[in-house]
Design a protein around this motif. Structure first.
Motif, PDB file in Angstrom:
ATOM      1  N   ARG A 140       0.838  -1.214   0.000  1.00 12.74           N
ATOM      2  CA  ARG A 140       0.000   0.000   0.000  1.00 12.74           C
ATOM      3  C   ARG A 140       0.869   1.259   0.000  1.00 12.74           C
ATOM      4  O   ARG A 140       0.567   2.229  -0.692  1.00 12.74           O
ATOM      5  CB  ARG A 140      -0.936   0.005   1.200  1.00 12.74           C
ATOM      6  CG  ARG A 140      -2.110  -0.922   1.053  1.00 12.74           C
ATOM      7  CD  ARG A 140      -3.136  -0.692   2.171  1.00 12.74           C
ATOM      8  NE  ARG A 140      -4.280  -1.541   1.996  1.00 12.74           N
ATOM      9  CZ  ARG A 140      -4.522  -2.628   2.709  1.00 12.74           C
ATOM     10  NH1 ARG A 140      -3.685  -3.005   3.653  1.00 12.74           N
ATOM     11  NH2 ARG A 140      -5.606  -3.346   2.483  1.00 12.74           N
ATOM     12  N   GLU A 141       1.930   1.232   0.781  1.00 13.59           N
ATOM     13  CA  GLU A 141       2.844   2.378   0.827  1.00 13.59           C
ATOM     14  C   GLU A 141       3.532   2.564  -0.531  1.00 13.59           C
ATOM     15  O   GLU A 141       3.723   3.690  -0.996  1.00 13.59           O
ATOM     16  CB  GLU A 141       3.875   2.151   1.933  1.00 13.59           C
ATOM     17  CG  GLU A 141       4.755   3.347   2.212  1.00 13.59           C
ATOM     18  CD  GLU A 141       5.729   3.100   3.356  1.00 13.59           C
ATOM     19  OE1 GLU A 141       6.776   3.773   3.356  1.00 13.59           O
ATOM     20  OE2 GLU A 141       5.454   2.261   4.240  1.00 13.59           O
ATOM     21  N   ALA A 142       3.884   1.449  -1.160  1.00 14.79           N
ATOM     22  CA  ALA A 142       4.506   1.529  -2.490  1.00 14.79           C
ATOM     23  C   ALA A 142       3.541   2.163  -3.490  1.00 14.79           C
ATOM     24  O   ALA A 142       3.929   3.029  -4.278  1.00 14.79           O
ATOM     25  CB  ALA A 142       4.936   0.140  -2.951  1.00 14.79           C
ATOM     26  N   ALA A 143       2.284   1.735  -3.458  1.00 13.33           N
ATOM     27  CA  ALA A 143       1.289   2.305  -4.378  1.00 13.33           C
ATOM     28  C   ALA A 143       1.147   3.807  -4.155  1.00 13.33           C
ATOM     29  O   ALA A 143       1.053   4.578  -5.115  1.00 13.33           O
ATOM     30  CB  ALA A 143      -0.053   1.607  -4.203  1.00 13.33           C
ATOM     31  N   ASP A 144       1.146   4.233  -2.903  1.00 11.66           N
ATOM     32  CA  ASP A 144       1.020   5.663  -2.596  1.00 11.66           C
ATOM     33  C   ASP A 144       2.211   6.470  -3.088  1.00 11.66           C
ATOM     34  O   ASP A 144       2.070   7.646  -3.406  1.00 11.66           O
ATOM     35  CB  ASP A 144       0.871   5.873  -1.084  1.00 11.66           C
ATOM     36  CG  ASP A 144      -0.487   5.447  -0.552  1.00 11.66           C
ATOM     37  OD1 ASP A 144      -1.426   5.267  -1.366  1.00 11.66           O
ATOM     38  OD2 ASP A 144      -0.606   5.269   0.684  1.00 11.66           O
ATOM     39  N   ARG A 145       3.387   5.858  -3.161  1.00 15.83           N
ATOM     40  CA  ARG A 145       4.595   6.589  -3.558  1.00 15.83           C
ATOM     41  C   ARG A 145       4.753   6.712  -5.071  1.00 15.83           C
ATOM     42  O   ARG A 145       5.459   7.591  -5.558  1.00 15.83           O
ATOM     43  CB  ARG A 145       5.834   5.929  -2.962  1.00 15.83           C
ATOM     44  CG  ARG A 145       7.061   6.818  -3.158  1.00 15.83           C
ATOM     45  CD  ARG A 145       8.303   6.324  -2.521  1.00 15.83           C
ATOM     46  NE  ARG A 145       8.251   6.332  -1.080  1.00 15.83           N
ATOM     47  CZ  ARG A 145       9.309   6.112  -0.307  1.00 15.83           C
ATOM     48  NH1 ARG A 145      10.488   5.879  -0.856  1.00 15.83           N
ATOM     49  NH2 ARG A 145       9.189   6.115   0.997  1.00 15.83           N
ATOM     50  N   ILE A 155       0.112  -2.119  -8.481  1.00 12.78           N
ATOM     51  CA  ILE A 155       0.548  -2.545  -7.147  1.00 12.78           C
ATOM     52  C   ILE A 155      -0.657  -2.849  -6.262  1.00 12.78           C
ATOM     53  O   ILE A 155      -0.653  -3.824  -5.500  1.00 12.78           O
ATOM     54  CB  ILE A 155       1.472  -1.486  -6.512  1.00 12.78           C
ATOM     55  CG1 ILE A 155       2.797  -1.441  -7.274  1.00 12.78           C
ATOM     56  CG2 ILE A 155       1.708  -1.786  -5.029  1.00 12.78           C
ATOM     57  CD1 ILE A 155       3.695  -0.270  -6.911  1.00 12.78           C
ATOM     58  N   LEU A 156      -1.710  -2.063  -6.382  1.00  7.56           N
ATOM     59  CA  LEU A 156      -2.912  -2.316  -5.588  1.00  7.56           C
ATOM     60  C   LEU A 156      -3.579  -3.641  -5.967  1.00  7.56           C
ATOM     61  O   LEU A 156      -4.344  -4.202  -5.177  1.00  7.56           O
ATOM     62  CB  LEU A 156      -3.900  -1.160  -5.726  1.00  7.56           C
ATOM     63  CG  LEU A 156      -3.458   0.150  -5.062  1.00  7.56           C
ATOM     64  CD1 LEU A 156      -4.423   1.275  -5.398  1.00  7.56           C
ATOM     65  CD2 LEU A 156      -3.304  -0.011  -3.549  1.00  7.56           C
ATOM     66  N   GLN A 157      -3.292  -4.156  -7.165  1.00 10.74           N
ATOM     67  CA  GLN A 157      -3.829  -5.444  -7.600  1.00 10.74           C
ATOM     68  C   GLN A 157      -3.054  -6.631  -7.023  1.00 10.74           C
ATOM     69  O   GLN A 157      -3.534  -7.769  -7.064  1.00 10.74           O
ATOM     70  CB  GLN A 157      -3.820  -5.537  -9.134  1.00 10.74           C
ATOM     71  CG  GLN A 157      -4.728  -4.570  -9.824  1.00 10.74           C
ATOM     72  CD  GLN A 157      -6.182  -4.803  -9.470  1.00 10.74           C
ATOM     73  OE1 GLN A 157      -6.648  -5.938  -9.431  1.00 10.74           O
ATOM     74  NE2 GLN A 157      -6.895  -3.732  -9.177  1.00 10.74           N
ATOM     75  N   LEU A 158      -1.881  -6.384  -6.481  1.00 10.91           N
ATOM     76  CA  LEU A 158      -0.999  -7.460  -6.021  1.00 10.91           C
ATOM     77  C   LEU A 158      -1.683  -8.484  -5.111  1.00 10.91           C
ATOM     78  O   LEU A 158      -1.551  -9.688  -5.343  1.00 10.91           O
ATOM     79  CB  LEU A 158       0.236  -6.857  -5.346  1.00 10.91           C
ATOM     80  CG  LEU A 158       1.341  -7.805  -4.915  1.00 10.91           C
ATOM     81  CD1 LEU A 158       1.857  -8.636  -6.075  1.00 10.91           C
ATOM     82  CD2 LEU A 158       2.488  -7.005  -4.295  1.00 10.91           C
ATOM     83  N   PRO A 159      -2.452  -8.080  -4.108  1.00 13.65           N
ATOM     84  CA  PRO A 159      -3.081  -9.093  -3.248  1.00 13.65           C
ATOM     85  C   PRO A 159      -4.125  -9.949  -3.970  1.00 13.65           C
ATOM     86  O   PRO A 159      -4.524 -10.995  -3.454  1.00 13.65           O
ATOM     87  CB  PRO A 159      -3.758  -8.268  -2.150  1.00 13.65           C
ATOM     88  CG  PRO A 159      -3.111  -6.947  -2.199  1.00 13.65           C
ATOM     89  CD  PRO A 159      -2.664  -6.734  -3.610  1.00 13.65           C
ATOM     90  N   ASN A 160      -4.555  -9.551  -5.156  1.00 16.34           N
ATOM     91  CA  ASN A 160      -5.539 -10.331  -5.912  1.00 16.34           C
ATOM     92  C   ASN A 160      -4.924 -11.513  -6.644  1.00 16.34           C
ATOM     93  O   ASN A 160      -5.640 -12.240  -7.327  1.00 16.34           O
ATOM     94  CB  ASN A 160      -6.259  -9.426  -6.920  1.00 16.34           C
ATOM     95  CG  ASN A 160      -7.054  -8.345  -6.239  1.00 16.34           C
ATOM     96  OD1 ASN A 160      -7.546  -8.522  -5.122  1.00 16.34           O
ATOM     97  ND2 ASN A 160      -7.186  -7.210  -6.898  1.00 16.34           N
ATOM     98  N   PHE A 161      -3.618 -11.686  -6.522  1.00 14.05           N
ATOM     99  CA  PHE A 161      -2.917 -12.766  -7.211  1.00 14.05           C
ATOM    100  C   PHE A 161      -2.252 -13.697  -6.200  1.00 14.05           C
ATOM    101  O   PHE A 161      -1.042 -13.847  -6.201  1.00 14.05           O
ATOM    102  CB  PHE A 161      -1.886 -12.195  -8.176  1.00 14.05           C
ATOM    103  CG  PHE A 161      -2.472 -11.406  -9.301  1.00 14.05           C
ATOM    104  CD1 PHE A 161      -2.952 -12.052 -10.429  1.00 14.05           C
ATOM    105  CD2 PHE A 161      -2.534 -10.017  -9.233  1.00 14.05           C
ATOM    106  CE1 PHE A 161      -3.504 -11.324 -11.475  1.00 14.05           C
ATOM    107  CE2 PHE A 161      -3.090  -9.289 -10.277  1.00 14.05           C
ATOM    108  CZ  PHE A 161      -3.571  -9.944 -11.399  1.00 14.05           C
TER     109      PHE A 161
END
Length: 165
Positions: A140-145, A155-161
């Motif tokens: 989440r922090e990576a997506a915000d940056r 990056i926000l899709q990452l947990p969907n995989f």
């Protein structure tokens, strides 16, 4: 008498408006981001255009990951099977500051999204002409940056995989 010989410098070929975005992450969902050398404050994942129209996207991924991070897919604990095509593509307008790299009139790029799961502690060696710093951040922090909306969304899709961890 010596005559000076002037060699013509060939212009760089226009970039192909088809690229990859590779979200490099660990099983714990820490994501590697790098700060662009030509745009301080712009943090991103690995990105890069195809070198040829017929270049397979996984080859583009492997080349760009190696060039930008020093991580070699298929070696050093990162098997080829760690690279996953997320079957996502983004079409976006190329930032005006970078349009000169493309053929005249090209304004949009198609970006294919991939994930690369690497072991925690994987060494990173930046290409100094491309990036000046890197950080491993929780997803989440990576997506915000990220400066790029398509990179942040990937990056926000990452947990969907979950099958890729």
């Amino acid at each position: 008498m010596t005559e000076a010989v002037h060699e013509a410098v060939a212009p760089r070929p226009a970039k192909i408006p088809e690229s990859v975005l590779v979200v490099i992450h660990t099983a714990a969902l820490d994501v590697l981001l790098m700060e662009r050398a030509d745009a301080p404050g712009f943090w991103q994942s690995v990105t890069g255009s195809k070198d040829g129209l017929d270049e397979p996207l996984d080859v583009t991924c492997a080349r760009e990951v190696a060039e930008e991070t020093g991580i070699v897919i298929g070696a050093g604990g990162v098997p080829a099977s760690a690279l996953h095509d997320w079957d996502l593509a983004n079409v976006y307008e190329i930032y005006p500051r970078w349009r000169h790299r493309y053929a005249e009139g090209v304004t949009h790029n198609t970006e294919h999204v991939f994930g690369l799961c690497v072991p925690a502690g994987t060494a990173v060696r930046l290409a100094p002409r491309e990036h000046t710093a890197y950080a491993w951040l929780p997803w989440r922090e990576a997506a915000d940056r990220c400066f790029s909306p398509s990179n942040a969304e990937a990056i926000l899709q990452l947990p969907n995989f979950p099958e890729i961890r």
